[in-house]
Design a protein around this motif. Sequence first.
Motif, PDB file in Angstrom:
ATOM      1  N   ARG A 126      24.809   3.206  47.336  1.00  0.00           N
ATOM      2  CA  ARG A 126      25.069   2.862  48.734  1.00  0.00           C
ATOM      3  C   ARG A 126      23.769   2.682  49.510  1.00  0.00           C
ATOM      4  O   ARG A 126      23.623   1.733  50.283  1.00  0.00           O
ATOM      5  CB  ARG A 126      25.923   3.952  49.380  1.00  0.00           C
ATOM      6  CG  ARG A 126      26.300   3.670  50.830  1.00  0.00           C
ATOM      7  CD  ARG A 126      27.231   4.741  51.349  1.00  0.00           C
ATOM      8  NE  ARG A 126      26.606   6.060  51.315  1.00  0.00           N
ATOM      9  CZ  ARG A 126      27.240   7.193  51.618  1.00  0.00           C
ATOM     10  NH1 ARG A 126      28.520   7.154  51.952  1.00  0.00           N
ATOM     11  NH2 ARG A 126      26.621   8.343  51.568  1.00  0.00           N
ATOM     12  N   SER A 127      22.810   3.566  49.300  1.00  0.00           N
ATOM     13  CA  SER A 127      21.527   3.462  49.992  1.00  0.00           C
ATOM     14  C   SER A 127      20.781   2.203  49.583  1.00  0.00           C
ATOM     15  O   SER A 127      20.123   1.554  50.413  1.00  0.00           O
ATOM     16  CB  SER A 127      20.674   4.702  49.698  1.00  0.00           C
ATOM     17  OG  SER A 127      21.326   5.874  50.118  1.00  0.00           O
ATOM     18  N   HIS A 128      20.886   1.856  48.305  1.00  0.00           N
ATOM     19  CA  HIS A 128      20.214   0.638  47.819  1.00  0.00           C
ATOM     20  C   HIS A 128      20.744  -0.597  48.538  1.00  0.00           C
ATOM     21  O   HIS A 128      19.974  -1.440  49.000  1.00  0.00           O
ATOM     22  CB  HIS A 128      20.421   0.515  46.311  1.00  0.00           C
ATOM     23  CG  HIS A 128      20.026  -0.817  45.750  1.00  0.00           C
ATOM     24  ND1 HIS A 128      18.705  -1.201  45.611  1.00  0.00           N
ATOM     25  CD2 HIS A 128      20.780  -1.869  45.321  1.00  0.00           C
ATOM     26  CE1 HIS A 128      18.653  -2.419  45.099  1.00  0.00           C
ATOM     27  NE2 HIS A 128      19.896  -2.850  44.921  1.00  0.00           N
ATOM     28  N   TYR A 129      22.068  -0.696  48.642  1.00  0.00           N
ATOM     29  CA  TYR A 129      22.655  -1.878  49.283  1.00  0.00           C
ATOM     30  C   TYR A 129      22.406  -1.878  50.786  1.00  0.00           C
ATOM     31  O   TYR A 129      22.248  -2.951  51.391  1.00  0.00           O
ATOM     32  CB  TYR A 129      24.154  -1.938  48.988  1.00  0.00           C
ATOM     33  CG  TYR A 129      24.460  -2.597  47.661  1.00  0.00           C
ATOM     34  CD1 TYR A 129      24.489  -3.972  47.548  1.00  0.00           C
ATOM     35  CD2 TYR A 129      24.693  -1.828  46.524  1.00  0.00           C
ATOM     36  CE1 TYR A 129      24.758  -4.589  46.328  1.00  0.00           C
ATOM     37  CE2 TYR A 129      24.959  -2.434  45.304  1.00  0.00           C
ATOM     38  CZ  TYR A 129      24.985  -3.808  45.212  1.00  0.00           C
ATOM     39  OH  TYR A 129      25.235  -4.411  44.007  1.00  0.00           O
ATOM     40  N   ARG A 130      22.363  -0.686  51.394  1.00  0.00           N
ATOM     41  CA  ARG A 130      22.073  -0.636  52.830  1.00  0.00           C
ATOM     42  C   ARG A 130      20.644  -1.111  53.103  1.00  0.00           C
ATOM     43  O   ARG A 130      20.402  -1.877  54.049  1.00  0.00           O
ATOM     44  CB  ARG A 130      22.273   0.784  53.351  1.00  0.00           C
ATOM     45  CG  ARG A 130      23.719   1.111  53.637  1.00  0.00           C
ATOM     46  CD  ARG A 130      23.864   2.503  54.192  1.00  0.00           C
ATOM     47  NE  ARG A 130      25.243   2.779  54.592  1.00  0.00           N
ATOM     48  CZ  ARG A 130      25.682   3.961  54.970  1.00  0.00           C
ATOM     49  NH1 ARG A 130      24.847   5.004  54.991  1.00  0.00           N
ATOM     50  NH2 ARG A 130      26.948   4.126  55.312  1.00  0.00           N
ATOM     51  N   SER A 131      19.704  -0.648  52.295  1.00  0.00           N
ATOM     52  CA  SER A 131      18.317  -1.083  52.487  1.00  0.00           C
ATOM     53  C   SER A 131      18.167  -2.575  52.186  1.00  0.00           C
ATOM     54  O   SER A 131      17.376  -3.280  52.806  1.00  0.00           O
ATOM     55  CB  SER A 131      17.375  -0.263  51.582  1.00  0.00           C
ATOM     56  OG  SER A 131      17.724  -0.452  50.215  1.00  0.00           O
ATOM     57  N   LYS A 132      18.941  -3.069  51.223  1.00  0.00           N
ATOM     58  CA  LYS A 132      18.907  -4.482  50.885  1.00  0.00           C
ATOM     59  C   LYS A 132      19.422  -5.344  52.032  1.00  0.00           C
ATOM     60  O   LYS A 132      18.899  -6.432  52.302  1.00  0.00           O
ATOM     61  CB  LYS A 132      19.749  -4.708  49.620  1.00  0.00           C
ATOM     62  CG  LYS A 132      19.573  -6.086  49.009  1.00  0.00           C
ATOM     63  CD  LYS A 132      20.357  -6.164  47.701  1.00  0.00           C
ATOM     64  CE  LYS A 132      20.202  -7.537  47.078  1.00  0.00           C
ATOM     65  NZ  LYS A 132      20.945  -7.647  45.805  1.00  0.00           N
ATOM     66  N   PRO A 150      28.365  -0.709  50.922  1.00  0.00           N
ATOM     67  CA  PRO A 150      28.109   0.706  51.241  1.00  0.00           C
ATOM     68  C   PRO A 150      29.358   1.469  51.670  1.00  0.00           C
ATOM     69  O   PRO A 150      29.579   2.607  51.244  1.00  0.00           O
ATOM     70  CB  PRO A 150      27.083   0.616  52.381  1.00  0.00           C
ATOM     71  CG  PRO A 150      26.378  -0.671  52.137  1.00  0.00           C
ATOM     72  CD  PRO A 150      27.416  -1.596  51.613  1.00  0.00           C
ATOM     73  N   ARG A 176      19.208  -4.602  55.182  1.00  0.00           N
ATOM     74  CA  ARG A 176      18.291  -4.548  56.334  1.00  0.00           C
ATOM     75  C   ARG A 176      17.126  -5.513  56.169  1.00  0.00           C
ATOM     76  O   ARG A 176      16.429  -5.809  57.134  1.00  0.00           O
ATOM     77  CB  ARG A 176      17.750  -3.115  56.500  1.00  0.00           C
ATOM     78  CG  ARG A 176      18.836  -2.099  56.903  1.00  0.00           C
ATOM     79  CD  ARG A 176      18.216  -0.820  57.357  1.00  0.00           C
ATOM     80  NE  ARG A 176      19.195   0.227  57.562  1.00  0.00           N
ATOM     81  CZ  ARG A 176      19.409   1.219  56.704  1.00  0.00           C
ATOM     82  NH1 ARG A 176      18.721   1.290  55.594  1.00  0.00           N
ATOM     83  NH2 ARG A 176      20.312   2.138  56.976  1.00  0.00           N
ATOM     84  N   ARG A 177      16.866  -5.960  54.946  1.00  0.00           N
ATOM     85  CA  ARG A 177      15.715  -6.841  54.712  1.00  0.00           C
ATOM     86  C   ARG A 177      15.955  -8.250  55.247  1.00  0.00           C
ATOM     87  O   ARG A 177      17.057  -8.714  55.284  1.00  0.00           O
ATOM     88  CB  ARG A 177      15.416  -6.918  53.203  1.00  0.00           C
ATOM     89  CG  ARG A 177      14.937  -5.583  52.638  1.00  0.00           C
ATOM     90  CD  ARG A 177      14.845  -5.656  51.129  1.00  0.00           C
ATOM     91  NE  ARG A 177      14.547  -4.355  50.562  1.00  0.00           N
ATOM     92  CZ  ARG A 177      14.599  -4.082  49.264  1.00  0.00           C
ATOM     93  NH1 ARG A 177      14.930  -5.040  48.398  1.00  0.00           N
ATOM     94  NH2 ARG A 177      14.312  -2.889  48.808  1.00  0.00           N
ATOM     95  N   SER A 230      23.165   6.862  45.929  1.00  0.00           N
ATOM     96  CA  SER A 230      21.966   6.060  45.693  1.00  0.00           C
ATOM     97  C   SER A 230      22.305   4.563  45.671  1.00  0.00           C
ATOM     98  O   SER A 230      21.538   3.731  46.171  1.00  0.00           O
ATOM     99  CB  SER A 230      21.292   6.477  44.383  1.00  0.00           C
ATOM    100  OG  SER A 230      22.143   6.257  43.285  1.00  0.00           O
TER     101      SER A 230
END
Length: 285
Positions: free
Chosen positions: A276-282, A190, A284-285, A274
């Motif tokens: 960056r947001s994808h990897y950030r949410s990934k 990110p 957090r999992r 988008s």
Amino acid sequence: MFSNAKLNEKIAFALLKVATGLVVAFVLVILYYIIYNGYSAINLEFITDMPRNRMTEGGIYPAIMGTTYLIIGSMAVALPLGILSAIYLTEYAQPGRTTWAIEMAINNLAGTPSVVFGLFGLAMFVKYLGFGPSIISASLTLALLILPVIIRASQEALLTVPKEYREASLALGVTKWETIRRVVLPAAIPGMVTGAILSIGRVAGETAPILLTGAAYFLPRLPDSVYSQFMALPYHLYVLATSGTNIAQTRPIQYGTALILLTIVLCVNLVAVSVRSHYRSKMRR
């Protein structure tokens, strides 16, 4: 004492809100001005046709494609080189004179005016290496221009990854390179994407380096190869606004070109955000 601290905090937050509001207001005013003056020139012909009559008629398709080629070419060189340099400086380099010299070189490059990069590109890529005024000369010059931004952003992203991630991976017997590749880099992506966003915006808007390394004033055709000259949106806009003989006639084209350039940068930024947001949410999992 407590009330004074609360008052100072409220004043600080108020000033921050005012500053943020001013920045947003200026951006909105600029966008409104460009959209208001440029939307009338935007149509399918303007985007897909070649320029005619010394750029007073027709479209800006060669300039759009030229800018796209520059973004792809410069990022293909600067992004891997910048990330690898950041990995070396963050993960492998030991404090010492060599590391200090590299850091100083990066800082000096970051503060060097873009026209100096253009002169270097003219001397090195156009003349010495014999590439001539071309896409490859301009792309390599722009890659050097954005390299410090990518290195610094990647370094900061790597430094934000907790040391516990590295220690846990190494404790399991994973090699250092595998730890960096499979643990550290995914967590740092990110922040690296942020550096890429800033770099793309700068590549798309630079005029001086491409002016000296390959941008053409009027070229109603697409480049044949990476060794061909090209048109580009920022130089096209510069020529229309300052060197044309029919500035009043081309004014709608000027604002239309500026609007297209902003749209391209915005679209690329949205894609990067988008990702960056994808990897950030990934993460957090």
